[in-house]
Design a protein around this motif. Structure first.
Motif, PDB file in Angstrom:
ATOM      1  N   ILE A   1       8.970   7.495 -17.367  1.00 55.32           N
ATOM      2  CA  ILE A   1       8.906   6.819 -15.968  1.00 55.32           C
ATOM      3  C   ILE A   1      10.586   6.384 -15.195  1.00 55.32           C
ATOM      4  O   ILE A   1      11.000   5.574 -16.198  1.00 55.32           O
ATOM      5  CB  ILE A   1       7.893   5.403 -16.323  1.00 55.32           C
ATOM      6  N   TRP A   2       9.851   6.892 -14.407  1.00 55.17           N
ATOM      7  CA  TRP A   2      11.239   6.153 -13.579  1.00 55.17           C
ATOM      8  C   TRP A   2      10.917   5.017 -12.233  1.00 55.17           C
ATOM      9  O   TRP A   2       9.919   6.102 -11.318  1.00 55.17           O
ATOM     10  CB  TRP A   2      11.874   7.884 -12.577  1.00 55.17           C
ATOM     11  N   PHE A   3      11.308   4.835 -12.098  1.00 54.11           N
ATOM     12  CA  PHE A   3      11.061   3.592 -11.411  1.00 54.11           C
ATOM     13  C   PHE A   3      12.535   3.341 -10.125  1.00 54.11           C
ATOM     14  O   PHE A   3      13.586   3.013 -10.560  1.00 54.11           O
ATOM     15  CB  PHE A   3      11.134   1.944 -11.866  1.00 54.11           C
ATOM     16  N   TYR A   4      12.431   4.075  -8.849  1.00 56.57           N
ATOM     17  CA  TYR A   4      13.303   3.743  -7.626  1.00 56.57           C
ATOM     18  C   TYR A   4      13.327   3.113  -6.770  1.00 56.57           C
ATOM     19  O   TYR A   4      12.465   2.627  -6.068  1.00 56.57           O
ATOM     20  CB  TYR A   4      13.268   5.359  -7.468  1.00 56.57           C
ATOM     21  N   ASP A   5      13.736   1.636  -6.773  1.00 58.61           N
ATOM     22  CA  ASP A   5      13.739   1.191  -5.600  1.00 58.61           C
ATOM     23  C   ASP A   5      14.978   0.787  -4.495  1.00 58.61           C
ATOM     24  O   ASP A   5      15.966   1.137  -4.772  1.00 58.61           O
ATOM     25  CB  ASP A   5      14.056  -1.064  -5.885  1.00 58.61           C
TER      26      ASP A   5
ATOM     27  N   GLY B   1       0.808  -1.332   0.764  1.00 56.66           N
ATOM     28  CA  GLY B   1      -0.043   0.250  -0.310  1.00 56.66           C
ATOM     29  C   GLY B   1       0.795   1.536   0.235  1.00 56.66           C
ATOM     30  O   GLY B   1       2.143   1.010   0.262  1.00 56.66           O
ATOM     31  N   GLY B   2      -0.079   2.356   0.116  1.00 56.51           N
ATOM     32  CA  GLY B   2       1.079   3.615  -0.586  1.00 56.51           C
ATOM     33  C   GLY B   2      -0.208   4.825  -0.407  1.00 56.51           C
ATOM     34  O   GLY B   2      -1.119   4.707  -0.206  1.00 56.51           O
ATOM     35  N   THR B   3       0.377   5.593  -1.322  1.00 52.79           N
ATOM     36  CA  THR B   3       0.214   7.081  -1.765  1.00 52.79           C
ATOM     37  C   THR B   3      -0.039   6.991  -3.703  1.00 52.79           C
ATOM     38  O   THR B   3       1.414   6.529  -3.128  1.00 52.79           O
ATOM     39  CB  THR B   3      -0.178   8.330  -1.335  1.00 52.79           C
ATOM     40  N   MET B   4      -0.531   8.061  -4.108  1.00 52.44           N
ATOM     41  CA  MET B   4      -0.538   8.080  -5.122  1.00 52.44           C
ATOM     42  C   MET B   4      -1.168   9.983  -5.510  1.00 52.44           C
ATOM     43  O   MET B   4      -2.266   9.617  -5.063  1.00 52.44           O
ATOM     44  CB  MET B   4      -0.970   6.904  -6.073  1.00 52.44           C
ATOM     45  N   GLN B   5      -0.004  10.374  -6.103  1.00 52.62           N
ATOM     46  CA  GLN B   5      -0.535  11.510  -6.829  1.00 52.62           C
ATOM     47  C   GLN B   5      -0.578  11.327  -8.411  1.00 52.62           C
ATOM     48  O   GLN B   5      -0.050  10.785  -9.207  1.00 52.62           O
ATOM     49  CB  GLN B   5      -0.059  12.636  -7.179  1.00 52.62           C
ATOM     50  N   PHE B   6      -1.698  12.112  -9.282  1.00 54.01           N
ATOM     51  CA  PHE B   6      -1.588  12.029 -10.947  1.00 54.01           C
ATOM     52  C   PHE B   6      -2.103  13.346 -11.926  1.00 54.01           C
ATOM     53  O   PHE B   6      -2.609  13.902 -11.105  1.00 54.01           O
ATOM     54  CB  PHE B   6      -1.383  10.559 -12.059  1.00 54.01           C
ATOM     55  N   GLU B   7      -1.260  13.584 -12.172  1.00 59.71           N
ATOM     56  CA  GLU B   7      -1.724  15.084 -13.216  1.00 59.71           C
ATOM     57  C   GLU B   7      -1.893  14.678 -15.265  1.00 59.71           C
ATOM     58  O   GLU B   7      -0.666  14.644 -15.939  1.00 59.71           O
ATOM     59  CB  GLU B   7      -1.470  15.918 -13.417  1.00 59.71           C
TER      60      GLU B   7
ATOM     61  N   PHE C   1       6.342  15.983  -9.751  1.00 61.46           N
ATOM     62  CA  PHE C   1       6.952  15.137 -11.572  1.00 61.46           C
ATOM     63  C   PHE C   1       7.660  15.094 -11.899  1.00 61.46           C
ATOM     64  O   PHE C   1       7.875  14.760 -12.373  1.00 61.46           O
ATOM     65  CB  PHE C   1       5.995  15.120 -12.167  1.00 61.46           C
ATOM     66  N   LYS C   2       8.878  15.439 -10.491  1.00 62.96           N
ATOM     67  CA  LYS C   2      10.413  15.644 -11.188  1.00 62.96           C
ATOM     68  C   LYS C   2      11.071  14.039 -10.043  1.00 62.96           C
ATOM     69  O   LYS C   2      10.530  13.898  -9.364  1.00 62.96           O
ATOM     70  CB  LYS C   2      10.894  17.001 -10.884  1.00 62.96           C
ATOM     71  N   PHE C   3      11.838  13.707 -10.800  1.00 65.16           N
ATOM     72  CA  PHE C   3      12.944  13.227  -9.729  1.00 65.16           C
ATOM     73  C   PHE C   3      14.657  13.237 -10.226  1.00 65.16           C
ATOM     74  O   PHE C   3      14.133  13.003 -12.065  1.00 65.16           O
ATOM     75  CB  PHE C   3      11.778  11.365 -10.576  1.00 65.16           C
ATOM     76  N   THR C   4      14.853  13.248 -10.078  1.00 71.25           N
ATOM     77  CA  THR C   4      16.917  12.857 -10.496  1.00 71.25           C
ATOM     78  C   THR C   4      17.517  12.094  -9.080  1.00 71.25           C
ATOM     79  O   THR C   4      16.656  11.973  -8.031  1.00 71.25           O
ATOM     80  CB  THR C   4      17.288  14.153  -9.762  1.00 71.25           C
ATOM     81  N   PRO C   5      18.733  10.636 -10.205  1.00 68.86           N
ATOM     82  CA  PRO C   5      18.594   9.796  -9.513  1.00 68.86           C
ATOM     83  C   PRO C   5      19.508   9.993  -8.608  1.00 68.86           C
ATOM     84  O   PRO C   5      20.278  10.880  -8.520  1.00 68.86           O
ATOM     85  CB  PRO C   5      19.033   8.710 -10.392  1.00 68.86           C
ATOM     86  N   PRO C   6      19.648   9.678  -6.791  1.00 68.33           N
ATOM     87  CA  PRO C   6      20.309   9.985  -5.918  1.00 68.33           C
ATOM     88  C   PRO C   6      21.820   9.200  -6.376  1.00 68.33           C
ATOM     89  O   PRO C   6      21.677   8.682  -7.463  1.00 68.33           O
ATOM     90  CB  PRO C   6      19.717   9.278  -4.684  1.00 68.33           C
ATOM     91  N   GLU C   7      22.435  10.286  -5.618  1.00 68.90           N
ATOM     92  CA  GLU C   7      23.728  10.016  -6.138  1.00 68.90           C
ATOM     93  C   GLU C   7      24.548   8.365  -6.175  1.00 68.90           C
ATOM     94  O   GLU C   7      24.014   7.895  -4.896  1.00 68.90           O
ATOM     95  CB  GLU C   7      24.819  11.003  -5.582  1.00 68.90           C
TER      96      GLU C   7
ATOM     97  N   VAL D   1       7.786   7.303 -10.608  1.00 68.53           N
ATOM     98  CA  VAL D   1       7.259   8.760 -10.830  1.00 68.53           C
ATOM     99  C   VAL D   1       7.243   9.114 -12.545  1.00 68.53           C
ATOM    100  O   VAL D   1       8.073   8.564 -13.181  1.00 68.53           O
ATOM    101  CB  VAL D   1       8.461   9.829 -11.105  1.00 68.53           C
ATOM    102  N   GLY D   2       6.307   9.338 -13.190  1.00 67.62           N
ATOM    103  CA  GLY D   2       5.859   9.962 -14.302  1.00 67.62           C
ATOM    104  C   GLY D   2       6.108  11.225 -14.730  1.00 67.62           C
ATOM    105  O   GLY D   2       5.561  12.104 -13.752  1.00 67.62           O
ATOM    106  N   ASP D   3       7.215  11.756 -15.796  1.00 70.73           N
ATOM    107  CA  ASP D   3       7.539  13.253 -15.851  1.00 70.73           C
ATOM    108  C   ASP D   3       7.078  13.843 -16.964  1.00 70.73           C
ATOM    109  O   ASP D   3       7.080  14.539 -17.907  1.00 70.73           O
ATOM    110  CB  ASP D   3       8.988  13.774 -15.538  1.00 70.73           C
TER     111      ASP D   3
END
Length: 215
Positions: free
Chosen positions: A96-100, A66-72, A202-208, A90-92
């Motif tokens: 689409i960015w998938f971060y595990d 479970g969790g939360t979601m937002q979309f535009e 809706f913006k994502f930058t991969p962590p270093e 995240v979809g910009d």
């Protein structure tokens, strides 16, 4: 270690398609089909919480989350899994960015290639729904009206999607049956239609330091 990675990635792939399914809430109008069509026309943004249950082909529970979601609309979304694993999708609008977080890994896909004739196309309003899906109202169960959508092509990862609407036209639940015999059930709560959402969601930058895998 391999089994752990496969487990995480399999869940991530399911999460992706379910994300695309669950980017949507509907509008009040009589009948599940009318609710879906009205949604395509009128809904721009949504914010909600969800519970997800995955069932095997014998309908035994194999995973809960479970969790939360937002979309535009169109194509922007933020889907956060809080359990069983921490994941961010995240979809910009273009990718689409998938971060595990557990795997320290990011997977990137082009939005148009990832969606195709998919559950997202069913609801996002970017295509002719009737041209891509066979839609059937399958009646009421309790206070829920159900609509079934079957893709006309066989190239996707699912056999059918069912959407359950309240009598007022709100999206209450979704069921996805994939080509491997699994069924995933989503139930929604605290759903807001057309809230004001920050563009930063809706913006994502991969962590270093994380591994980044792209198409």
């Amino acid at each position: 270690m391999l089994n752990t990675i496969e487990k995480h990635m399999n869940f991530l792939e399911r999460s992706y398609f379910l994300l695309l399914l669950s980017l949507f809430t509907s509008i009040a109008e009589a009948g599940a089909l009318s609710s879906l069509k009205t949604f395509v026309q009128d809904t721009r943004t949504v914010r909600a919480t969800f519970v997800q249950t995955v069932l095997d082909k014998n309908m035994r529970v194999v995973q809960r989350g479970g969790g939360t979601m937002q979309f535009e609309r169109p194509g922007k979304f933020r889907w956060v899994y809080e359990k069983p694993y921490e994941q961010l999708i995240v979809g910009d609008g273009a990718r689409i960015w998938f971060y595990d977080r557990d795997l320290d890994q990011v997977t990137v896909r082009k939005l148009d290639l990832a969606i195709g004739t998919s559950p997202a196309a069913l609801l996002a309003g970017s295509s002719n729904i009737e041209a891509d899906f066979d839609l059937t109202e399958i009646g009421s169960q309790g206070d829920t009206e159900w609509l079934e959508a079957k893709p006309r092509t066989k190239e996707g990862t699912f056999e059918w999607v069912r959407l359950g609407f309240t009598p007022a036209g709100g999206l209450k639940a979704m069921e996805l049956h994939d080509n491997f015999g699994q069924t995933t059930v989503l139930t929604f709560s605290r759903m807001e239609q057309n809230p004001r959402l920050s563009s930063e969601l809706f913006k994502f930058t991969p962590p270093e330091g994380v591994d980044v895998i792209s198409d």
